[in-house]
Design a protein around this motif. Structure first.
Motif, PDB file in Angstrom:
ATOM      1  N   GLU B 115      -3.455  -0.757 -10.603  1.00  0.00           N
ATOM      2  CA  GLU B 115      -2.021  -0.764 -10.866  1.00  0.00           C
ATOM      3  C   GLU B 115      -1.575   0.624 -11.356  1.00  0.00           C
ATOM      4  OE1 GLU B 115       0.797  -3.308 -13.826  1.00  0.00           O
ATOM      5  OE2 GLU B 115      -0.934  -4.312 -12.938  1.00  0.00           O
ATOM      6  N   ARG B 116      -2.376   1.159 -12.270  1.00  0.00           N
ATOM      7  CA  ARG B 116      -2.088   2.493 -12.816  1.00  0.00           C
ATOM      8  C   ARG B 116      -2.148   3.539 -11.697  1.00  0.00           C
ATOM      9  NH1 ARG B 116       0.081   5.954 -15.939  1.00  0.00           N
ATOM     10  NH2 ARG B 116      -1.168   7.520 -17.001  1.00  0.00           N
ATOM     11  N   ALA B 117      -3.122   3.399 -10.806  1.00  0.00           N
ATOM     12  CA  ALA B 117      -3.258   4.343  -9.696  1.00  0.00           C
ATOM     13  C   ALA B 117      -1.984   4.337  -8.845  1.00  0.00           C
ATOM     14  CB  ALA B 117      -4.473   3.989  -8.842  1.00  0.00           C
ATOM     15  N   GLN B 118      -1.491   3.132  -8.572  1.00  0.00           N
ATOM     16  CA  GLN B 118      -0.296   3.020  -7.749  1.00  0.00           C
ATOM     17  C   GLN B 118       0.890   3.702  -8.428  1.00  0.00           C
ATOM     18  OE1 GLN B 118      -0.966   1.931  -4.715  1.00  0.00           O
ATOM     19  NE2 GLN B 118       1.075   2.787  -4.327  1.00  0.00           N
ATOM     20  N   GLU B 119       0.980   3.487  -9.733  1.00  0.00           N
ATOM     21  CA  GLU B 119       2.038   4.096 -10.531  1.00  0.00           C
ATOM     22  C   GLU B 119       1.966   5.621 -10.464  1.00  0.00           C
ATOM     23  OE1 GLU B 119       1.960   1.660 -14.217  1.00  0.00           O
ATOM     24  OE2 GLU B 119       2.104   3.654 -15.135  1.00  0.00           O
ATOM     25  N   LEU B 120       0.724   6.145 -10.618  1.00  0.00           N
ATOM     26  CA  LEU B 120       0.529   7.596 -10.611  1.00  0.00           C
ATOM     27  C   LEU B 120       0.790   8.177  -9.233  1.00  0.00           C
ATOM     28  CD1 LEU B 120      -2.622   7.745 -12.883  1.00  0.00           C
ATOM     29  CD2 LEU B 120      -0.428   8.846 -13.356  1.00  0.00           C
ATOM     30  N   LEU B 121       0.397   7.448  -8.203  1.00  0.00           N
ATOM     31  CA  LEU B 121       0.641   7.939  -6.848  1.00  0.00           C
ATOM     32  C   LEU B 121       2.134   8.057  -6.593  1.00  0.00           C
ATOM     33  CD1 LEU B 121      -2.111   6.084  -4.777  1.00  0.00           C
ATOM     34  CD2 LEU B 121      -1.910   8.530  -5.258  1.00  0.00           C
ATOM     35  N   LYS B 122       2.871   7.122  -7.131  1.00  0.00           N
ATOM     36  CA  LYS B 122       4.320   7.172  -6.994  1.00  0.00           C
ATOM     37  C   LYS B 122       4.844   8.413  -7.716  1.00  0.00           C
ATOM     38  CE  LYS B 122       7.911   3.841  -7.615  1.00  0.00           C
ATOM     39  NZ  LYS B 122       8.117   2.605  -8.386  1.00  0.00           N
ATOM     40  N   ARG B 123       4.282   8.640  -8.887  1.00  0.00           N
ATOM     41  CA  ARG B 123       4.717   9.770  -9.701  1.00  0.00           C
ATOM     42  C   ARG B 123       4.459  11.109  -9.013  1.00  0.00           C
ATOM     43  NH1 ARG B 123       2.833  10.358 -15.913  1.00  0.00           N
ATOM     44  NH2 ARG B 123       3.673  12.436 -16.346  1.00  0.00           N
ATOM     45  N   VAL B 124       3.333  11.228  -8.291  1.00  0.00           N
ATOM     46  CA  VAL B 124       3.059  12.489  -7.592  1.00  0.00           C
ATOM     47  C   VAL B 124       3.599  12.471  -6.163  1.00  0.00           C
ATOM     48  CG1 VAL B 124       1.036  13.041  -9.005  1.00  0.00           C
ATOM     49  CG2 VAL B 124       0.719  11.822  -6.843  1.00  0.00           C
ATOM     50  N   GLY B 125       4.401  11.441  -5.867  1.00  0.00           N
ATOM     51  CA  GLY B 125       5.100  11.417  -4.588  1.00  0.00           C
ATOM     52  C   GLY B 125       4.257  11.019  -3.393  1.00  0.00           C
ATOM     53  N   LEU B 126       3.153  10.291  -3.630  1.00  0.00           N
ATOM     54  CA  LEU B 126       2.306   9.888  -2.507  1.00  0.00           C
ATOM     55  C   LEU B 126       1.992   8.383  -2.577  1.00  0.00           C
ATOM     56  CD1 LEU B 126      -0.163  12.899  -2.733  1.00  0.00           C
ATOM     57  CD2 LEU B 126       1.531  12.556  -0.931  1.00  0.00           C
ATOM     58  N   PRO B 127       3.021   7.555  -2.699  1.00  0.00           N
ATOM     59  CA  PRO B 127       2.751   6.130  -2.936  1.00  0.00           C
ATOM     60  C   PRO B 127       2.039   5.429  -1.776  1.00  0.00           C
ATOM     61  CG  PRO B 127       5.082   6.489  -2.493  1.00  0.00           C
ATOM     62  CD  PRO B 127       4.457   7.847  -2.616  1.00  0.00           C
ATOM     63  N   ASP B 128       2.104   6.010  -0.581  1.00  0.00           N
ATOM     64  CA  ASP B 128       1.508   5.302   0.558  1.00  0.00           C
ATOM     65  C   ASP B 128       0.136   5.860   0.945  1.00  0.00           C
ATOM     66  OD1 ASP B 128       2.639   7.667   1.186  1.00  0.00           O
ATOM     67  OD2 ASP B 128       3.485   7.036   3.117  1.00  0.00           O
ATOM     68  N   LYS B 129      -0.482   6.644   0.061  1.00  0.00           N
ATOM     69  CA  LYS B 129      -1.752   7.280   0.430  1.00  0.00           C
ATOM     70  C   LYS B 129      -2.977   6.649  -0.251  1.00  0.00           C
ATOM     71  CE  LYS B 129      -0.115  10.531   3.094  1.00  0.00           C
ATOM     72  NZ  LYS B 129      -0.166  10.260   4.543  1.00  0.00           N
ATOM     73  N   ALA B 130      -2.803   5.517  -0.903  1.00  0.00           N
ATOM     74  CA  ALA B 130      -3.901   4.943  -1.695  1.00  0.00           C
ATOM     75  C   ALA B 130      -5.158   4.700  -0.867  1.00  0.00           C
ATOM     76  CB  ALA B 130      -3.451   3.641  -2.343  1.00  0.00           C
ATOM     77  N   ASP B 131      -4.982   4.324   0.397  1.00  0.00           N
ATOM     78  CA  ASP B 131      -6.146   3.986   1.211  1.00  0.00           C
ATOM     79  C   ASP B 131      -6.637   5.152   2.061  1.00  0.00           C
ATOM     80  OD1 ASP B 131      -6.435   1.234   0.450  1.00  0.00           O
ATOM     81  OD2 ASP B 131      -4.509   0.916   1.464  1.00  0.00           O
ATOM     82  N   ALA B 132      -5.975   6.296   1.939  1.00  0.00           N
ATOM     83  CA  ALA B 132      -6.405   7.456   2.722  1.00  0.00           C
ATOM     84  C   ALA B 132      -7.660   8.062   2.092  1.00  0.00           C
ATOM     85  CB  ALA B 132      -5.285   8.489   2.750  1.00  0.00           C
ATOM     86  N   TYR B 133      -8.346   8.884   2.889  1.00  0.00           N
ATOM     87  CA  TYR B 133      -9.490   9.631   2.361  1.00  0.00           C
ATOM     88  C   TYR B 133      -9.080  11.088   2.206  1.00  0.00           C
ATOM     89  CZ  TYR B 133     -12.627   5.715   2.521  1.00  0.00           C
ATOM     90  OH  TYR B 133     -13.217   4.525   2.240  1.00  0.00           O
ATOM     91  N   PRO B 134      -9.696  11.795   1.245  1.00  0.00           N
ATOM     92  CA  PRO B 134      -9.263  13.165   0.966  1.00  0.00           C
ATOM     93  C   PRO B 134      -9.143  14.038   2.215  1.00  0.00           C
ATOM     94  CG  PRO B 134     -10.779  12.463  -0.724  1.00  0.00           C
ATOM     95  CD  PRO B 134     -10.710  11.335   0.269  1.00  0.00           C
ATOM     96  N   LYS B 135     -10.109  13.903   3.154  1.00  0.00           N
ATOM     97  CA  LYS B 135     -10.083  14.775   4.336  1.00  0.00           C
ATOM     98  C   LYS B 135      -8.846  14.574   5.198  1.00  0.00           C
ATOM     99  CE  LYS B 135     -14.964  15.408   5.070  1.00  0.00           C
ATOM    100  NZ  LYS B 135     -15.777  14.189   5.114  1.00  0.00           N
ATOM    101  N   GLN B 136      -8.188  13.436   5.039  1.00  0.00           N
ATOM    102  CA  GLN B 136      -7.009  13.180   5.871  1.00  0.00           C
ATOM    103  C   GLN B 136      -5.749  13.786   5.274  1.00  0.00           C
ATOM    104  OE1 GLN B 136      -7.433   8.934   5.488  1.00  0.00           O
ATOM    105  NE2 GLN B 136      -8.289   8.735   7.529  1.00  0.00           N
TER     106      GLN B 136
END
Ligand SMILES: Nc1ncnc2c1ncn2[C@@H]1O[C@H](COP(=O)(O)OP(=O)(O)OP(=O)(O)O)[C@@H](O)[C@H]1O
Ligand SMILES: [Mg+2]
Lengths: 240, 240
Positions: B115-136
């Motif tokens: 849940e916190r990860a999702q919140e932080l991803l939103k904060r850094v402007g990448l809410p839809d990248k949770a399932d991506a891998y760094p290389k992508q």
């Protein structure tokens, strides 16, 4: 042609001699698998101790560091002795000296132990080179988050290292499988020893030895194709 | 918040940090600038003991962290660090990158961390990248994830080592923007940077390092408009 059929008959069918091959192959596989498991455990532990020791920079003092120094020394001794002596000699020492009171029912276990200890030394160096192949930044990132050295290894470095060292590990497994063919020296009936027994009964070497050569080859080829499969899987996961 | 006394670091006989005294208060945003090789990274890395100081003490939140008795892992979990090369874990998804440390260190359950990860991803402007891998991801995106990963530990302080130096110019802005928001939220920050614009507009204080010493420091206003030290003047004339 008649000669060959006769030989095949004598080698496999007469007096159910195929059992020597079947049981021998089972023993060979069992020893290989047990030794592989033991060797991997030893190898990873030794590799982590050595890498932890190597990664210590500066003039650290204290009990923990002294202990690590001692452990590292023991690991180096182990690597030197095991890699500096033939696995056959190790097996002989293990069975005829260290386990001289053991009864023959535990022979398979002692052989597995001996080959496991042997293999661990080679796996350790493979794993260590794998650990060294991972960028130091990965360790630093893990440690900067508050993970311990062990956690960083377990969750970050080793999972990445495994990909790099898989081919070398499978090669080690193939070597291990072939090296177990000396088990006959302690009287253990593995695949090779099985063929020797059959030859001593039929007085003809041709079919038994060619047969086990083919069987070893099949096992090695199976392992090689397994590696190919794994590598393709890993490459696929690299692309994501 | 963090108090540095007589901090010295040498690699062999190469003296890299020369008796640095410095105090950073809660809520300060300190920019560290200086020529290459002046010891900026080493200074920053000593603050969370990624480098072991040769001598001197560092006190963080009242605890002497250079004391061998201190639990360094606990301390590091309260100081986030962001690296020039991002150092995301390539074998883990973005979500796993962020959740790994909080979950393994048992600060959060898996659900809480996600849940916190999702919140932080939103904060850094990448809410839809949770399932991506760094290389992508692009460099800028990776660095924003790295910031989110550090923030997941709820640190009291953030250390940045040239967070935008490895980025293509068009991606520098997005990372600086996140850092600026973080600063506005009151995070205590130490930022080694070549981005003078950022130092000028976001920092509350600027340190100029030269040959292992803090040669000059002060709030950005007199610091950039009226530099005193000749080396600083020379440095600014080259980079501005
Ligand atoms: N692990 C190390 N071993 C030996 N020397 C090192 C090590 N790390 C840094 N140094 C040396 O210490 C000096 C300061 O390095 P540092 O990385 O702190 O400089 P910096 O100010 O961050 O430079 P840059 O702007 O290039 O990043 C350099 O001369 C470098 O060669
Ligand atoms: Mg640097």
């Amino acid at each position: 042609m008649d000669w060959l059929l006769d030989q095949l008959w004598q080698t496999f069918i007469e007096k159910d001699r195929w059992r020597y091959f079947a049981n021998g192959m089972a023993a060979t596989l069992e020893i290989t698998v047990l030794a592989l498991i033991l060797g991997t455990i030893i190898g990873v532990l030794v590799a982590v101790v050595r890498s932890a020791h190597d990664s210590q920079r500066g003039n650290k003092k204290g009990l923990g560091h002294a202990l690590l120094g001692v452990l590292d020394g023991l690991c180096k001794l182990y690597l030197t002795v095991i890699r500096g002596t033939p696995s056959t000699v190790q097996l002989l020492i293990m069975w005829f000296i260290l386990f001289r009171w053991a009864d023959s029912s535990s022979m398979l276990w002692v052989a597995s132990l001996s080959f496991g200890i042997n293999s661990g030394a080679y796996v350790a160096e493979i794993v260590r080179s794998g650990i060294m192949s991972i960028d130091l930044g990965q360790t630093e990132a893990g440690r900067s988050l508050g993970l311990t050295y062990g956690q960083t290894m377990q969750f970050i470095v080793i999972p990445q290292a495994v990909k790099n060292i898989l081919p070398a590990l499978v090669n080690e497994l193939i070597t291990l499988l072939k090296e177990t063919s000396v088990c006959g020296f302690i009287g253990l009936t593995d695949l090779t020893k099985g063929a020797m027994i059959v030859q001593s009964r039929t007085y003809s070497p041709f079919v038994p030895y060619i047969a086990i050569a083919v069987l070893y080859l099949i096992m090695v080829l199976a392992l090689t194709s397994l590696l190919g499969l794994l590598e393709r899987r890993l490459r696929a996961s690299d692309r994501r | 918040m963090i108090d540095v006394k007589g901090l010295t670091k040498s690699f062999g006989d190469h003296l890299v940090l020369d008796h640095i005294d410095e105090h950073i208060h809660q809520g300060e945003k300190v920019a560290v600038i200086g020529p290459s090789g002046s010891g900026k990274s080493t200074f920053l890395r000593c603050l969370n003991l990624l480098e072991e100081p040769t001598s001197g003490t560092i006190t963080f939140e009242g605890v002497d962290i250079t004391d061998p008795q201190t639990d360094i892992n606990k301390l590091r979990s309260r100081m986030g660090m962001v690296f020039q090369q991002f150092n995301l874990f390539p074998h883990l998804s973005v979500r796993e990158n962020i959740c790994l440390a909080p979950v393994k260190l048992k600060l959060m359950t898996k659900d809480q961390a996600e849940e916190r990860a999702q919140e932080l991803l939103k904060r850094v402007g990448l809410p839809d990248k949770a399932d991506a891998y760094p290389k992508q991801l692009s460099g800028g995106q990776q660095q924003r994830i790295a910031i989110a990963r550090a923030l997941a530990m709820n640190p009291d302080m953030m250390l940045f080592d040239e967070p935008t130096s490895a980025l293509d110019p068009e991606m520098v802005g997005e990372v600086l923007e996140i850092m600026k928001e973080l600063a506005d939220d009151g995070m205590t920050m130490v930022v080694v940077t070549h981005e003078m614009g950022f130092a000028r507009s976001v920092a509350t204080r600027v340190l100029f390092m030269d040959k292992g010493k803090i040669a000059e420091q002060g709030p950005p206003e007199p610091f950039f408009s009226a530099p005193q030290h000749p080396r600083l003047r020379e440095f600014l004339s080259k980079v501005l």
